[in-house]
Motif scaffolding. Structure first.
Motif, PDB file in Angstrom:
ATOM      1  N   LEU A 119       0.826  -1.208   0.000  1.00 55.09           N
ATOM      2  CA  LEU A 119       0.000   0.000   0.000  1.00 55.09           C
ATOM      3  C   LEU A 119       0.862   1.260   0.000  1.00 55.09           C
ATOM      4  O   LEU A 119       0.529   2.245  -0.673  1.00 55.09           O
ATOM      5  N   GLY A 120       1.969   1.225   0.748  1.00 53.98           N
ATOM      6  CA  GLY A 120       2.872   2.377   0.734  1.00 53.98           C
ATOM      7  C   GLY A 120       3.455   2.610  -0.647  1.00 53.98           C
ATOM      8  O   GLY A 120       3.515   3.745  -1.135  1.00 53.98           O
ATOM      9  N   SER A 121       3.864   1.524  -1.304  1.00 57.22           N
ATOM     10  CA  SER A 121       4.417   1.632  -2.652  1.00 57.22           C
ATOM     11  C   SER A 121       3.382   2.143  -3.642  1.00 57.22           C
ATOM     12  O   SER A 121       3.667   3.023  -4.467  1.00 57.22           O
ATOM     13  N   SER A 126       0.833   6.340  -7.000  1.00 60.07           N
ATOM     14  CA  SER A 126      -0.419   6.934  -7.463  1.00 60.07           C
ATOM     15  C   SER A 126      -0.342   8.453  -7.574  1.00 60.07           C
ATOM     16  O   SER A 126      -1.269   9.091  -8.066  1.00 60.07           O
ATOM     17  N   GLY A 127       0.762   9.030  -7.103  1.00 62.22           N
ATOM     18  CA  GLY A 127       0.933  10.478  -7.192  1.00 62.22           C
ATOM     19  C   GLY A 127       1.440  10.916  -8.557  1.00 62.22           C
ATOM     20  O   GLY A 127       1.500  10.127  -9.514  1.00 62.22           O
ATOM     21  N   HIS A 128       1.857  12.162  -8.643  1.00 61.97           N
ATOM     22  CA  HIS A 128       2.300  12.715  -9.928  1.00 61.97           C
ATOM     23  C   HIS A 128       3.817  12.703 -10.080  1.00 61.97           C
ATOM     24  O   HIS A 128       4.338  13.142 -11.108  1.00 61.97           O
ATOM     25  N   SER A 129       4.518  12.200  -9.064  1.00 65.93           N
ATOM     26  CA  SER A 129       5.982  12.176  -9.123  1.00 65.93           C
ATOM     27  C   SER A 129       6.460  11.013 -10.004  1.00 65.93           C
ATOM     28  O   SER A 129       6.233   9.839  -9.675  1.00 65.93           O
ATOM     29  N   LYS A 130       7.120  11.341 -11.099  1.00 69.19           N
ATOM     30  CA  LYS A 130       7.653  10.296 -11.977  1.00 69.19           C
ATOM     31  C   LYS A 130       8.803   9.554 -11.312  1.00 69.19           C
ATOM     32  O   LYS A 130       8.971   8.344 -11.506  1.00 69.19           O
ATOM     33  N   LEU A 131       9.604  10.290 -10.535  1.00 69.04           N
ATOM     34  CA  LEU A 131      10.726   9.647  -9.844  1.00 69.04           C
ATOM     35  C   LEU A 131      10.221   8.651  -8.813  1.00 69.04           C
ATOM     36  O   LEU A 131      10.726   7.524  -8.718  1.00 69.04           O
ATOM     37  N   GLY A 132       9.213   9.051  -8.015  1.00 71.76           N
ATOM     38  CA  GLY A 132       8.642   8.140  -7.026  1.00 71.76           C
ATOM     39  C   GLY A 132       8.061   6.904  -7.666  1.00 71.76           C
ATOM     40  O   GLY A 132       8.232   5.780  -7.166  1.00 71.76           O
ATOM     41  N   VAL A 195       0.222  -5.795  -8.901  1.00 68.24           N
ATOM     42  CA  VAL A 195      -1.169  -6.020  -9.299  1.00 68.24           C
ATOM     43  C   VAL A 195      -2.031  -4.809  -8.950  1.00 68.24           C
ATOM     44  O   VAL A 195      -2.866  -4.371  -9.753  1.00 68.24           O
ATOM     45  N   CYS A 196      -1.831  -4.260  -7.746  1.00 67.95           N
ATOM     46  CA  CYS A 196      -2.618  -3.097  -7.339  1.00 67.95           C
ATOM     47  C   CYS A 196      -2.313  -1.881  -8.208  1.00 67.95           C
ATOM     48  O   CYS A 196      -3.204  -1.056  -8.457  1.00 67.95           O
ATOM     49  N   ARG A 197      -1.074  -1.754  -8.662  1.00 70.53           N
ATOM     50  CA  ARG A 197      -0.727  -0.595  -9.486  1.00 70.53           C
ATOM     51  C   ARG A 197      -1.527  -0.581 -10.779  1.00 70.53           C
ATOM     52  O   ARG A 197      -1.915   0.484 -11.274  1.00 70.53           O
ATOM     53  N   THR A 198      -1.798  -1.761 -11.320  1.00 75.51           N
ATOM     54  CA  THR A 198      -2.631  -1.833 -12.521  1.00 75.51           C
ATOM     55  C   THR A 198      -4.032  -1.309 -12.234  1.00 75.51           C
ATOM     56  O   THR A 198      -4.604  -0.550 -13.026  1.00 75.51           O
ATOM     57  N   GLY A 199      -4.592  -1.696 -11.086  1.00 75.33           N
ATOM     58  CA  GLY A 199      -5.909  -1.194 -10.704  1.00 75.33           C
ATOM     59  C   GLY A 199      -5.892   0.301 -10.459  1.00 75.33           C
ATOM     60  O   GLY A 199      -6.857   1.011 -10.786  1.00 75.33           O
ATOM     61  N   GLY A 235      -5.629  -6.578  -5.887  1.00 77.58           N
ATOM     62  CA  GLY A 235      -4.789  -7.150  -4.845  1.00 77.58           C
ATOM     63  C   GLY A 235      -5.578  -7.995  -3.866  1.00 77.58           C
ATOM     64  O   GLY A 235      -5.109  -9.045  -3.409  1.00 77.58           O
ATOM     65  N   LEU A 236      -6.792  -7.533  -3.520  1.00 73.97           N
ATOM     66  CA  LEU A 236      -7.653  -8.329  -2.645  1.00 73.97           C
ATOM     67  C   LEU A 236      -8.003  -9.663  -3.293  1.00 73.97           C
ATOM     68  O   LEU A 236      -8.111 -10.692  -2.616  1.00 73.97           O
ATOM     69  N   ASN A 237      -8.202  -9.639  -4.598  1.00 73.94           N
ATOM     70  CA  ASN A 237      -8.489 -10.886  -5.312  1.00 73.94           C
ATOM     71  C   ASN A 237      -7.329 -11.873  -5.239  1.00 73.94           C
ATOM     72  O   ASN A 237      -7.512 -13.072  -5.480  1.00 73.94           O
ATOM     73  N   MET A 238      -6.135 -11.368  -4.935  1.00 77.40           N
ATOM     74  CA  MET A 238      -4.952 -12.219  -4.811  1.00 77.40           C
ATOM     75  C   MET A 238      -4.740 -12.728  -3.390  1.00 77.40           C
ATOM     76  O   MET A 238      -3.734 -13.381  -3.122  1.00 77.40           O
ATOM     77  N   SER A 239      -5.657 -12.412  -2.482  1.00 79.42           N
ATOM     78  CA  SER A 239      -5.441 -12.765  -1.074  1.00 79.42           C
ATOM     79  C   SER A 239      -5.269 -14.261  -0.878  1.00 79.42           C
ATOM     80  O   SER A 239      -4.409 -14.711  -0.107  1.00 79.42           O
TER      81      SER A 239
END
Length: 318
Positions: A119-121, A126-132, A195-199, A235-239
């Motif tokens: 979730l931290g990652s 999910s922000g606008h920082s390309k570096l992050g 997986v969550c990043r795709t969502g 990600g929940l679907n991967m639990s």
């Protein structure tokens, strides 16, 4: 609204999975070379006589045809009887009871750490920082690619050998579970985050996000209440997969860190061909998997109405 029909359909599916797992496990164990009666008498080094071996076969029902043994196994399983351990001469339920708590503690802590890291990652990405986004993507890929047994060795070398902060083996206290939990959690966190990043990417362009911005919500509020909420659904679907992966990895991690648990119990049972214990561990892992899968499906259906609609359609077509 999740209906009783949906719940019953999912429970029936879980029962079918358990039956299939029990059957496949029973068949696979019959193919392992060696004599189970010899294992029941202490293994190949016991030098048991032919009469003693025959008596052991009769005692454990090994003299009966395989098909009869199979149906007897299923009947006892329906009654909650997992049999008696060949090597320990106590009910398998007692063996599992002693091993379940340490493994569940390790697995639960590992899953919690994995989700916190993921979730931290994902929040940073999910922000606008390309570096992050670039850094978290690279770290997620690295974490997912690292084998947990190699990671465990690296953590011991660093935190025990170099820094001296944590013990290399289980001490029975909380400090003894930290390294095993982190070794299990990091690869799982990498997979969940990817997986969550795709969502998250899909949710970022959704109409409800634009509506939230139009209402004047802050970017951090939009990310927390809207983007992350919908982004974590994959990600929940991967639990269930995560739990299965952690239980499988626990077998190696518990041996490396000398921790008691189902993993070490399974390895020892396979070594001495203790079939009842092996079946008990496999069935418990399968039961945990299907229960988590069932709970996950119902939870996701409450979070995402589209999933509930798909479940209703699947039940209607069945």
């Amino acid at each position: 609204m999740i209906t009783l029909r949906i719940v019953l359909a999912r429970v029936a599916g879980a029962a079918a999975v358990m039956f299939t797992v029990a059957t496949l496990a029973f068949v696979a164990l019959q193919l392992i070379p060696g004599d189970p009666a010899e294992a029941a008498l202490g293994g190949p080094g016991s030098q048991a006589s032919a009469a003693a071996l025959e008596a052991a076969r009769v005692e454990f029902g090994l003299d009966r045809p395989i098909l009869a043994q199979y149906f007897d196994f299923l009947w006892r399983l329906l009654q909650g009887d997992l049999g008696t351990s060949y090597s320990q001469k106590i009910p398998v339920s007692q063996v599992l009871t002693a091993a379940i708590v340490p493994t569940l503690s390790l697995t639960a802590l590992s899953l919690a750490i994995a989700w916190l890291l993921a979730l931290g990652s994902v929040y940073i990405a999910s922000g606008h920082s390309k570096l992050g986004k670039a850094i978290t993507t690279a770290l997620d890929l690295l974490a997912a690619a690292v084998p947990n047994f190699w990671l465990a060795s690296l953590l011991v070398l660093l935190f025990t050998g170099v820094l001296g902060w944590l013990p290399a083996v289980s001490t029975g206290g909380f400090n003894g579970i930290i390294l095993p939990a982190v070794a299990l959690a990091l690869p799982t966190a990498g997979f969940i985050a990817q997986v969550c990043r795709t969502g998250v990417e899909q949710a970022r362009d959704a109409a409800f996000v634009e509506s939230a911005r139009a209402r004047g919500e802050s970017e951090s509020g939009i990310r927390l209440r809207h983007i992350l909420r919908h982004g974590v659904v994959p990600g929940l679907n991967m639990s269930a997969w995560s739990l299965g992966s952690l239980l499988g990895g626990a077998a190696v991690i518990e041996v490396i860190f000398a921790r008691p648990g189902l993993g070490r119990t399974l390895v020892s049972a396979v070594t001495v061909r203790d079939i009842p214990v092996v079946l008990g561990v496999v069935l418990f892992a399968a039961l945990a998997y299907v229960l988590v899968n069932l709970i996950t499906d119902l939870t996701v259906a409450r979070v995402d109405p589209r999933t509930e609609a798909r479940l209703q359609q699947a039940v209607a077509n069945a």
